[in-house]
Design a protein around this motif. Structure first.
Motif, PDB file in Angstrom:
ATOM      1  N   THR A  32       0.840  -1.189  -0.019  1.00  0.00           N
ATOM      2  CA  THR A  32      -0.032  -0.081   0.111  1.00  0.00           C
ATOM      3  C   THR A  32       0.810   1.235  -0.022  1.00  0.00           C
ATOM      4  O   THR A  32       0.753   2.212  -0.650  1.00  0.00           O
ATOM      5  CB  THR A  32      -0.875  -0.050   1.238  1.00  0.00           C
ATOM      6  N   GLU A  33       1.805   1.387   0.808  1.00  0.00           N
ATOM      7  CA  GLU A  33       2.751   2.563   0.994  1.00  0.00           C
ATOM      8  C   GLU A  33       3.600   2.608  -0.366  1.00  0.00           C
ATOM      9  O   GLU A  33       3.797   3.711  -0.730  1.00  0.00           O
ATOM     10  CB  GLU A  33       3.787   2.490   2.213  1.00  0.00           C
ATOM     11  N   TRP A  34       4.237   1.277  -0.883  1.00  0.00           N
ATOM     12  CA  TRP A  34       4.954   1.437  -2.260  1.00  0.00           C
ATOM     13  C   TRP A  34       4.086   2.161  -3.317  1.00  0.00           C
ATOM     14  O   TRP A  34       4.279   2.932  -3.993  1.00  0.00           O
ATOM     15  CB  TRP A  34       5.159   0.112  -2.352  1.00  0.00           C
ATOM     16  N   ASP A  35       2.819   1.657  -3.323  1.00  0.00           N
ATOM     17  CA  ASP A  35       1.890   2.148  -4.541  1.00  0.00           C
ATOM     18  C   ASP A  35       1.642   3.707  -4.327  1.00  0.00           C
ATOM     19  O   ASP A  35       1.732   4.437  -5.337  1.00  0.00           O
ATOM     20  CB  ASP A  35       0.654   1.479  -4.504  1.00  0.00           C
ATOM     21  N   ALA A  36       1.574   4.221  -3.150  1.00  0.00           N
ATOM     22  CA  ALA A  36       1.369   5.436  -2.661  1.00  0.00           C
ATOM     23  C   ALA A  36       2.459   6.230  -3.198  1.00  0.00           C
ATOM     24  O   ALA A  36       2.544   7.542  -3.819  1.00  0.00           O
ATOM     25  CB  ALA A  36       0.829   5.759  -1.302  1.00  0.00           C
ATOM     26  N   LEU A  37       3.875   5.789  -2.872  1.00  0.00           N
ATOM     27  CA  LEU A  37       5.059   6.577  -3.237  1.00  0.00           C
ATOM     28  C   LEU A  37       5.344   6.501  -4.852  1.00  0.00           C
ATOM     29  O   LEU A  37       5.456   7.603  -5.112  1.00  0.00           O
ATOM     30  CB  LEU A  37       6.174   5.726  -2.388  1.00  0.00           C
ATOM     31  N   VAL A  38       4.919   5.550  -5.230  1.00  0.00           N
ATOM     32  CA  VAL A  38       4.966   5.475  -6.758  1.00  0.00           C
ATOM     33  C   VAL A  38       4.134   6.588  -7.458  1.00  0.00           C
ATOM     34  O   VAL A  38       4.421   7.282  -8.424  1.00  0.00           O
ATOM     35  CB  VAL A  38       4.660   4.252  -7.365  1.00  0.00           C
ATOM     36  N   SER A  39       2.742   6.677  -6.703  1.00  0.00           N
ATOM     37  CA  SER A  39       1.840   7.431  -7.323  1.00  0.00           C
ATOM     38  C   SER A  39       2.236   8.933  -7.387  1.00  0.00           C
ATOM     39  O   SER A  39       2.131   9.618  -8.167  1.00  0.00           O
ATOM     40  CB  SER A  39       0.389   7.273  -6.607  1.00  0.00           C
ATOM     41  N   GLY A  40       2.884   9.265  -6.172  1.00  0.00           N
ATOM     42  CA  GLY A  40       3.601  10.611  -5.892  1.00  0.00           C
ATOM     43  C   GLY A  40       4.354  10.912  -6.651  1.00  0.00           C
ATOM     44  O   GLY A  40       4.790  12.209  -7.066  1.00  0.00           O
ATOM     45  N   LEU A  41       5.438   9.979  -7.094  1.00  0.00           N
ATOM     46  CA  LEU A  41       6.429  10.144  -8.166  1.00  0.00           C
ATOM     47  C   LEU A  41       5.876  10.472  -9.473  1.00  0.00           C
ATOM     48  O   LEU A  41       6.305  11.076 -10.093  1.00  0.00           O
ATOM     49  CB  LEU A  41       7.697   9.112  -7.814  1.00  0.00           C
ATOM     50  N   ARG A  42       5.034   9.513  -9.718  1.00  0.00           N
ATOM     51  CA  ARG A  42       4.161   9.662 -11.105  1.00  0.00           C
ATOM     52  C   ARG A  42       3.740  10.953 -11.349  1.00  0.00           C
ATOM     53  O   ARG A  42       3.726  11.588 -12.275  1.00  0.00           O
ATOM     54  CB  ARG A  42       3.438   8.482 -11.238  1.00  0.00           C
ATOM     55  N   SER A  43       3.032  11.530 -10.341  1.00  0.00           N
ATOM     56  CA  SER A  43       2.356  13.099 -10.440  1.00  0.00           C
ATOM     57  C   SER A  43       3.307  13.831 -10.581  1.00  0.00           C
ATOM     58  O   SER A  43       2.850  15.112 -11.152  1.00  0.00           O
ATOM     59  CB  SER A  43       1.322  13.118  -8.911  1.00  0.00           C
ATOM     60  N   ARG A  44       4.752  13.873 -10.479  1.00  0.00           N
ATOM     61  CA  ARG A  44       5.762  14.858 -10.625  1.00  0.00           C
ATOM     62  C   ARG A  44       6.415  14.574 -11.973  1.00  0.00           C
ATOM     63  O   ARG A  44       7.336  15.256 -12.136  1.00  0.00           O
ATOM     64  CB  ARG A  44       6.605  14.964  -9.535  1.00  0.00           C
ATOM     65  N   GLY A  45       5.879  13.613 -12.707  1.00  0.00           N
ATOM     66  CA  GLY A  45       6.405  13.415 -13.924  1.00  0.00           C
ATOM     67  C   GLY A  45       7.787  12.556 -13.725  1.00  0.00           C
ATOM     68  O   GLY A  45       8.504  12.453 -14.933  1.00  0.00           O
ATOM     69  N   LEU A  46       8.108  11.923 -12.840  1.00  0.00           N
ATOM     70  CA  LEU A  46       9.419  11.103 -12.637  1.00  0.00           C
ATOM     71  C   LEU A  46       9.238   9.447 -12.856  1.00  0.00           C
ATOM     72  O   LEU A  46      10.414   8.947 -13.071  1.00  0.00           O
ATOM     73  CB  LEU A  46       9.726  11.120 -11.166  1.00  0.00           C
ATOM     74  N   VAL A  47       8.106   9.268 -12.827  1.00  0.00           N
ATOM     75  CA  VAL A  47       7.985   7.696 -13.105  1.00  0.00           C
ATOM     76  C   VAL A  47       6.818   7.472 -14.159  1.00  0.00           C
ATOM     77  O   VAL A  47       5.915   8.427 -14.394  1.00  0.00           O
ATOM     78  CB  VAL A  47       7.257   7.150 -11.730  1.00  0.00           C
ATOM     79  N   THR A  48       6.818   6.460 -14.931  1.00  0.00           N
ATOM     80  CA  THR A  48       6.130   6.167 -16.049  1.00  0.00           C
ATOM     81  C   THR A  48       4.699   5.909 -15.635  1.00  0.00           C
ATOM     82  O   THR A  48       4.539   5.555 -14.578  1.00  0.00           O
ATOM     83  CB  THR A  48       6.546   4.966 -16.881  1.00  0.00           C
ATOM     84  N   ASP A  49       3.720   5.924 -16.373  1.00  0.00           N
ATOM     85  CA  ASP A  49       2.279   5.438 -16.308  1.00  0.00           C
ATOM     86  C   ASP A  49       2.380   4.178 -15.621  1.00  0.00           C
ATOM     87  O   ASP A  49       1.388   4.049 -14.770  1.00  0.00           O
ATOM     88  CB  ASP A  49       1.395   5.806 -17.271  1.00  0.00           C
ATOM     89  N   ASP A  50       2.867   3.294 -15.916  1.00  0.00           N
ATOM     90  CA  ASP A  50       2.808   1.918 -15.608  1.00  0.00           C
ATOM     91  C   ASP A  50       3.377   1.627 -13.970  1.00  0.00           C
ATOM     92  O   ASP A  50       3.262   0.678 -13.488  1.00  0.00           O
ATOM     93  CB  ASP A  50       3.348   0.740 -16.517  1.00  0.00           C
ATOM     94  N   GLY A  51       4.155   2.390 -13.618  1.00  0.00           N
ATOM     95  CA  GLY A  51       4.843   2.703 -12.293  1.00  0.00           C
ATOM     96  C   GLY A  51       5.885   1.579 -12.232  1.00  0.00           C
ATOM     97  O   GLY A  51       6.278   1.487 -11.253  1.00  0.00           O
ATOM     98  N   HIS A  52       6.515   1.262 -13.567  1.00  0.00           N
ATOM     99  CA  HIS A  52       7.549   0.337 -13.252  1.00  0.00           C
ATOM    100  C   HIS A  52       8.944   1.024 -13.723  1.00  0.00           C
ATOM    101  O   HIS A  52       9.951   0.216 -13.353  1.00  0.00           O
ATOM    102  CB  HIS A  52       7.091  -0.857 -14.497  1.00  0.00           C
ATOM    103  N   SER A  53       8.973   2.000 -14.146  1.00  0.00           N
ATOM    104  CA  SER A  53      10.350   2.751 -14.304  1.00  0.00           C
ATOM    105  C   SER A  53      10.198   3.965 -14.422  1.00  0.00           C
ATOM    106  O   SER A  53       9.280   4.724 -14.005  1.00  0.00           O
ATOM    107  CB  SER A  53      10.743   2.154 -15.714  1.00  0.00           C
TER     108      SER A  53
END
Length: 287
Positions: A199-220
């Motif tokens: 749950t925390e991992w997904d939330a952290l990925v989401s936060g990084l994604r919202s800043r344009g640092l992580v791809t849409d699939d959350g894998h890179s």
């Protein structure tokens, strides 16, 4: 081409890391009275700061959950004082190194001398954990001097890394996810060692994604993410390099050459895990 500061980090980290993973320090921390691995870890690593509360250790260590730290501190100090924690880890680490490096004793003396000059001459401004370690007495025993130097240089680099992450806007918990996505490290490594569950991992990925640092699939990482990561690593190396200004270029080269067989001997023991939050590739010591 890798910087000398990065090469030295790769070679010094295994020498320092016996204090976390080898059986001798773990056993001595238990004998000192600490309850469980993590109480011993937080007590020993923070010991140079004194009997500080969890809030201070959480701030300085940067990437642990406060709930993880607060389960160990300040309760640890009711079992044994900071001095006991530091001595247990240090004594255990030296015993482990003696077991690993006995046949390489001739290399240890000169490596310890060069590494110690760098470690004791590094700038301390803005580096709280390094400065606390630097305030402790220095041993004349070469093996102890080597572990002390590796630990000082490791925390000197770590303090600079924290400052760099802060400047880049990468939070402590985010830094684990950011590094994992950049290097392909399994999230399971952080579940067991940093209590980052799904749950925390997904939330952290989401936060990084919202800043344009992580791809849409959350894998890179995105291009922007990779650029940010490269900048963090480059700045961390540059800040760490200030510790080696006391050595001549030829001495830095000599230190790298001397440390390589020592680091390989430690890694060959199999006691340091191949994947850990240290971010170290144990198969990459020849570069």
């Amino acid at each position: 081409m890798e910087s000398n500061a990065r090469r030295l980090w790769k070679l010094l980290e295994p020498i320092h890391a016996v204090g976390y993973f080898s059986p001798e320090p773990i056993a001595l921390l238990k004998e000192a009275g600490y309850r469980g691995y993590w109480m011993g870890y937080f007590a020993a690593r923070s010991a140079p700061l004194g009997a500080v509360p969890a809030e201070v250790v959480h701030a300085v260590f940067y990437n642990f959950a406060f709930s993880h730290v607060s389960r160990a501190l300040p309760d640890a100090w009711s079992f044994a004082p900071p001095e006991a924690a530091h001595e247990a880890r240090r004594t255990g680490a030296i015993a482990a190194l003696r077991r690993h490096l006995g046949p390489l004793a001739d290399d240890v003396d000169r490596a310890a001398s060069l590494a110690s000059r760098a470690a004791l001459g590094a700038p301390s401004e803005g580096r709280a954990l390094y400065a606390a370690l630097r305030s402790l007495p220095v041993s004349e025993d070469p093996l102890t001097l080597l572990w002390d130097a590796a630990t000082l240089l490791r925390e000197h680099r770590g303090d600079g890394h924290v400052a760099t992450l802060l400047s880049a806007g990468i939070g402590g918990r985010e830094s684990h996810v950011f590094h994992a996505l950049a290097n392909g490290t399994s999230p399971s490594v952080y579940a067991t060692s940093r209590n980052i569950h799904e749950t925390e991992w997904d939330a952290l990925v989401s936060g990084l994604r919202s800043r344009g640092l992580v791809t849409d699939d959350g894998h890179s990482l995105t291009d922007a993410g990779r650029e940010t990561k490269a900048g963090i690593e480059s700045t961390t190396d540059a800040l760490a390099a200030t510790a080696y200004a006391t050595l001549e270029p030829a001495e830095v080269d000599e230190l790298i050459a001397l440390l390589r067989p020592l680091a390989k001997a430690v890694v060959a023991s199999g006691e340091i895990p191949g994947q850990s939050p240290m971010g170290l590739n144990l198969d990459d010591l020849d570069r």
